[in-house]
Write a protein that holds these residues in place. Sequence first.
Motif, PDB file in Angstrom:
ATOM      1  N   LYS A   1       0.752  -1.271  -0.177  1.00 45.25           N
ATOM      2  CA  LYS A   1      -0.012   0.065  -0.069  1.00 45.25           C
ATOM      3  C   LYS A   1       0.814   1.328  -0.046  1.00 45.25           C
ATOM      4  O   LYS A   1       0.298   2.474  -0.504  1.00 45.25           O
ATOM      5  CB  LYS A   1      -0.819  -0.128   1.390  1.00 45.25           C
ATOM      6  CG  LYS A   1      -1.876  -1.140   1.194  1.00 45.25           C
ATOM      7  CD  LYS A   1      -2.735  -1.279  -0.018  1.00 45.25           C
ATOM      8  CE  LYS A   1      -3.534  -2.683  -0.164  1.00 45.25           C
ATOM      9  NZ  LYS A   1      -4.120  -2.774  -1.582  1.00 45.25           N
ATOM     10  N   LYS A   2       2.139   1.188   0.525  1.00 41.56           N
ATOM     11  CA  LYS A   2       2.864   2.356   0.536  1.00 41.56           C
ATOM     12  C   LYS A   2       4.453   1.836  -0.080  1.00 41.56           C
ATOM     13  O   LYS A   2       5.084   1.223   0.722  1.00 41.56           O
ATOM     14  CB  LYS A   2       2.914   3.317   1.764  1.00 41.56           C
ATOM     15  CG  LYS A   2       1.550   4.005   2.038  1.00 41.56           C
ATOM     16  CD  LYS A   2       1.953   4.663   3.407  1.00 41.56           C
ATOM     17  CE  LYS A   2       0.752   5.564   3.569  1.00 41.56           C
ATOM     18  NZ  LYS A   2      -0.839   4.736   3.866  1.00 41.56           N
TER      19      LYS A   2
ATOM     20  N   THR B   1       2.321  -1.774  -9.043  1.00 43.99           N
ATOM     21  CA  THR B   1       1.873  -1.709  -7.651  1.00 43.99           C
ATOM     22  C   THR B   1       0.922  -0.477  -7.669  1.00 43.99           C
ATOM     23  O   THR B   1       0.081  -0.326  -6.614  1.00 43.99           O
ATOM     24  CB  THR B   1       3.215  -1.192  -6.612  1.00 43.99           C
ATOM     25  OG1 THR B   1       4.016  -0.111  -7.308  1.00 43.99           O
ATOM     26  CG2 THR B   1       4.011  -2.773  -6.494  1.00 43.99           C
TER      27      THR B   1
ATOM     28  N   ALA C   1      -2.556  -2.492  -7.376  1.00 48.85           N
ATOM     29  CA  ALA C   1      -2.644  -2.740  -5.891  1.00 48.85           C
ATOM     30  C   ALA C   1      -3.075  -1.380  -5.225  1.00 48.85           C
ATOM     31  O   ALA C   1      -3.325  -1.366  -4.187  1.00 48.85           O
ATOM     32  CB  ALA C   1      -1.447  -3.160  -5.341  1.00 48.85           C
ATOM     33  N   GLN C   2      -3.280  -0.083  -6.094  1.00 49.79           N
ATOM     34  CA  GLN C   2      -3.822   0.885  -5.583  1.00 49.79           C
ATOM     35  C   GLN C   2      -2.662   1.411  -4.659  1.00 49.79           C
ATOM     36  O   GLN C   2      -3.288   2.247  -3.575  1.00 49.79           O
ATOM     37  CB  GLN C   2      -5.116   0.996  -5.044  1.00 49.79           C
ATOM     38  CG  GLN C   2      -6.233   0.477  -6.006  1.00 49.79           C
ATOM     39  CD  GLN C   2      -6.306   1.300  -6.958  1.00 49.79           C
ATOM     40  OE1 GLN C   2      -6.538   2.614  -7.093  1.00 49.79           O
ATOM     41  NE2 GLN C   2      -6.023   1.101  -8.355  1.00 49.79           N
ATOM     42  N   ALA C   3      -1.502   1.190  -4.736  1.00 54.53           N
ATOM     43  CA  ALA C   3      -0.591   1.511  -3.712  1.00 54.53           C
ATOM     44  C   ALA C   3       0.072   3.283  -3.877  1.00 54.53           C
ATOM     45  O   ALA C   3      -0.030   3.590  -5.091  1.00 54.53           O
ATOM     46  CB  ALA C   3       0.785   0.690  -3.650  1.00 54.53           C
ATOM     47  N   GLN C   4       0.209   3.783  -2.897  1.00 57.99           N
ATOM     48  CA  GLN C   4       0.881   5.087  -2.911  1.00 57.99           C
ATOM     49  C   GLN C   4       2.394   4.949  -3.272  1.00 57.99           C
ATOM     50  O   GLN C   4       3.020   4.052  -2.774  1.00 57.99           O
ATOM     51  CB  GLN C   4       0.662   5.811  -1.672  1.00 57.99           C
ATOM     52  CG  GLN C   4      -0.798   6.056  -1.439  1.00 57.99           C
ATOM     53  CD  GLN C   4      -1.196   6.828   0.033  1.00 57.99           C
ATOM     54  OE1 GLN C   4      -0.331   7.676   0.101  1.00 57.99           O
ATOM     55  NE2 GLN C   4      -1.930   6.442   0.773  1.00 57.99           N
TER      56      GLN C   4
END
Length: 404
Positions: free
Chosen positions: A42-43, A61, A65-68
């Motif tokens: 996520k990060k 990612t 995965a909608q990661a920042q």
Amino acid sequence: MLIEPRIRGFICTTAHSTGCTANVLEQIRYVQNQPSIPSGPKKVLLIGASAGYGLASRIVTAFCAQAQTIGVFAGHAAEGKRTASAGWYNTAAFEQAAHQAGLYAKSMHGNAFSDEIKQKTIALIKQDWGEEVVDCVIYSLASSRRTHPKTGALFNAVLKPIEQPYSGKTIDVMRGHLLDVRIEPATAKEIEDTVMVMGGEDWAMWIDALLEANVLAEGIQTVAYSYIGPKLTESIYTKGTIGQAKKHLAETSKILTKRLSPIGGQAFISVNKALVTQASAAIPVVSIYISLIYKIMKEKKLHEACIEQMYRLCSDRLYRKDRQVLVDAQGCIRMDDWEMQADVQQAVTDIWPKLNNENIDALTDMAGYTREFYKLFGFKVEGVDYDQPCAVDVAIPSLAMQQS
């Protein structure tokens, strides 16, 4: 202005902003058409985020995965009539697309080997994300030189054999044919320098700095990218200077796993497939091997570019639904498994002795190799009209720091 490719040796000194953007958007469209990775990070901090595997990892990612993401990269902005680097244009295109999709994305521009950039990156993480939050660190840094942040010593990497000279062939990208090359063996200093640039010391320095700053999350996973290759290329690669550096990188992963164990973290080496990159284009025999492996793997429906490879890494190896990371007996993630299949390597063995300038186009995917080389810099991208002028001075929306 109209931009044309200018090839100097194994590098293109110009980049096409429209082509780079189209290339990035093509990769984004690919991952958007794949199943999402809900168990993904996520990060994400990506060290070396503007091209090749690093850029592809950032795209996967973020969009699957909608990661920042925070990406650290070098490259350069446009200056006068000089174009920016491809990595600059790639980063601008990625950030714009990420922001349009509602995703957090910021980029740190500068020398990733320096203590300054490490501390500036940590400050950004704490400012925007807080502490104990980074759950994935991807190390995909590619450089030919490094100034040591503690001693100030300058190290220059070389791509040379060890002990014995190497005589073989490489590809002239401009003319699309084979050239004979002879490379003398590396000195002890050159071997040491290459390990200092391409080995694992800087990766370890990043992880140590992040640990000390308390920004790594419980269960943190960090991955560095490597390559092994077949026996055919080992004299110039695995048994050469770069092979010594990759050995050091692998040893570093074991050390880092121990350091991360108190917070349940792990460090992995992902052994990836041979692909056209700025680095691989400069390695004799490897460039020809890549053009051959492209043809064989395309015929067998096994070919993957960076984006397909990184999607498979994240979805099937690192962030599986069962949370089990798939590794080999040495603890490495083997993304080169399709390349190293017995039938693929047997085809390479059968064709290799027959290669010459008269049949290379028929027996290899020289056209595909050349096209992929140009695409690294935004040229020969499908759908781009190169007779139309493109922007040279392109801004990166969330550039956190600029350092020459």
